[in-house]
Enzyme design. Sequence first.
Site, PDB file in Angstrom:
ATOM      1  CB  SER A  54      -0.953   0.010   1.195  1.00  0.00           C
ATOM      2  OG  SER A  54      -2.011  -0.905   0.971  1.00  0.00           O
ATOM      3  CE  LYS A  57      -4.733   1.379  -0.679  1.00  0.00           C
ATOM      4  NZ  LYS A  57      -4.047   0.154  -0.241  1.00  0.00           N
ATOM      5  CB  SER A 112      -4.449   1.348   3.755  1.00  0.00           C
ATOM      6  OG  SER A 112      -3.598   1.118   2.663  1.00  0.00           O
TER       7      SER A 112
END
Length: 390
Positions: A54, A57, A112
């Site tokens: 993640s 992101k 997330s």
Amino acid sequence: MKKIFVAVLFLFVFPICVLARDFDVTSHHIVLFNMLDDTLLYEELADEKVSIASLTKIMTTVVALENVKDLEEIITIKEEDFNGTVGYSEAGFKIGDKVTVMDLLYGVMLPSGADAVNAIVRKVSGNQENFVNLMNDLAKKIALKNTHFQNPIGKDHEDNYSTANDVARLLKYALQNDVFKKIFTTKYYKVPSNGLELRSTLSHYSMLDTSIIMGSKSGFTKGAGRCLASISEINGVDYLLVVIKSLVDKNYNAVKDTLTIYDYYSKNYSYQTLLSPSKVIASLPVKWGKRKNYEVKLDKSITKYLKNGTAENLSISFDGVDEITAKMSEGEKLGVVSVYHEEELLYQTDVFLDTTLDFYHPVLYLFLVVIVFFLVLVRRLKKKKKAHKK
């Protein structure tokens, strides 16, 4: 016994390379910067391509910020926003929720949320393929040479990879955006329209004191292990740290590794003075000068972030002219000053003549020398004459 002998022989013939660390962490890929100087403090396998989970992101959020004009625009959460989110973190939005783009970005970064990512993708580009193209275009723009994105969530895929160094470069770029920095350094956000509470993953680790971590983005997949990109300010020093592939046996490993590294550097390193304006580096004779010597000094203090005690054992060298002559004018380069710790070069700079010096005219100077010689000679002759009379 034969197997033991072969094993021991293997160790001697093919020694295992172990990187010596001054701190104990589980992460395999690390990069740490001092952001005050933008200097690299530590790296380990920082250019090796790996899954980044993640941490992806971070790029997802930056692309959204650079492509959405109105962050307060209302977006309605749809059923399609939950496609492909099974097994991945979700922010907690519900179908039919009406939220702003800003709400979604907090949902992307704090918990997330894959659902928030999908809603952002739908808003920005209509579909994932177009959005990923924007991600890769930006990666090229900011020179992420070992990075490629295949999805905006951070799912493990052979075409979704980066390096610790590239993630650090991406984060440096992202933090130049004030909105991103605000989101990145937020640990709790409440969505105004529905009261949904969004919390940073740091809030889940109550057994650790994470107060020194000013902002962060975490990640976890089987391929990437535990990951954390973070910033911190300790004793007036700004740090940026990326750890990737910390062990997965404990969910807080990446956070613990981060705290360990910050603690080590804040306790064992500091800004130390290498040179001060009062330090005479060299004393050069002034030929035909009204002053005998010119002292080479710097006009400011030079400090550097170093391991404690380093400044106590320095060697300083000057490589340049042997003397100052009348041909030299203010601003002329005299040479180079270098500061070493053992054999490591810590600092180097050019030094220049910082003033206009007064010189005797060579003919006048020669005349004065002749007069002085004549007076000395006369005095000696007088002494001899008196000696003869006696």
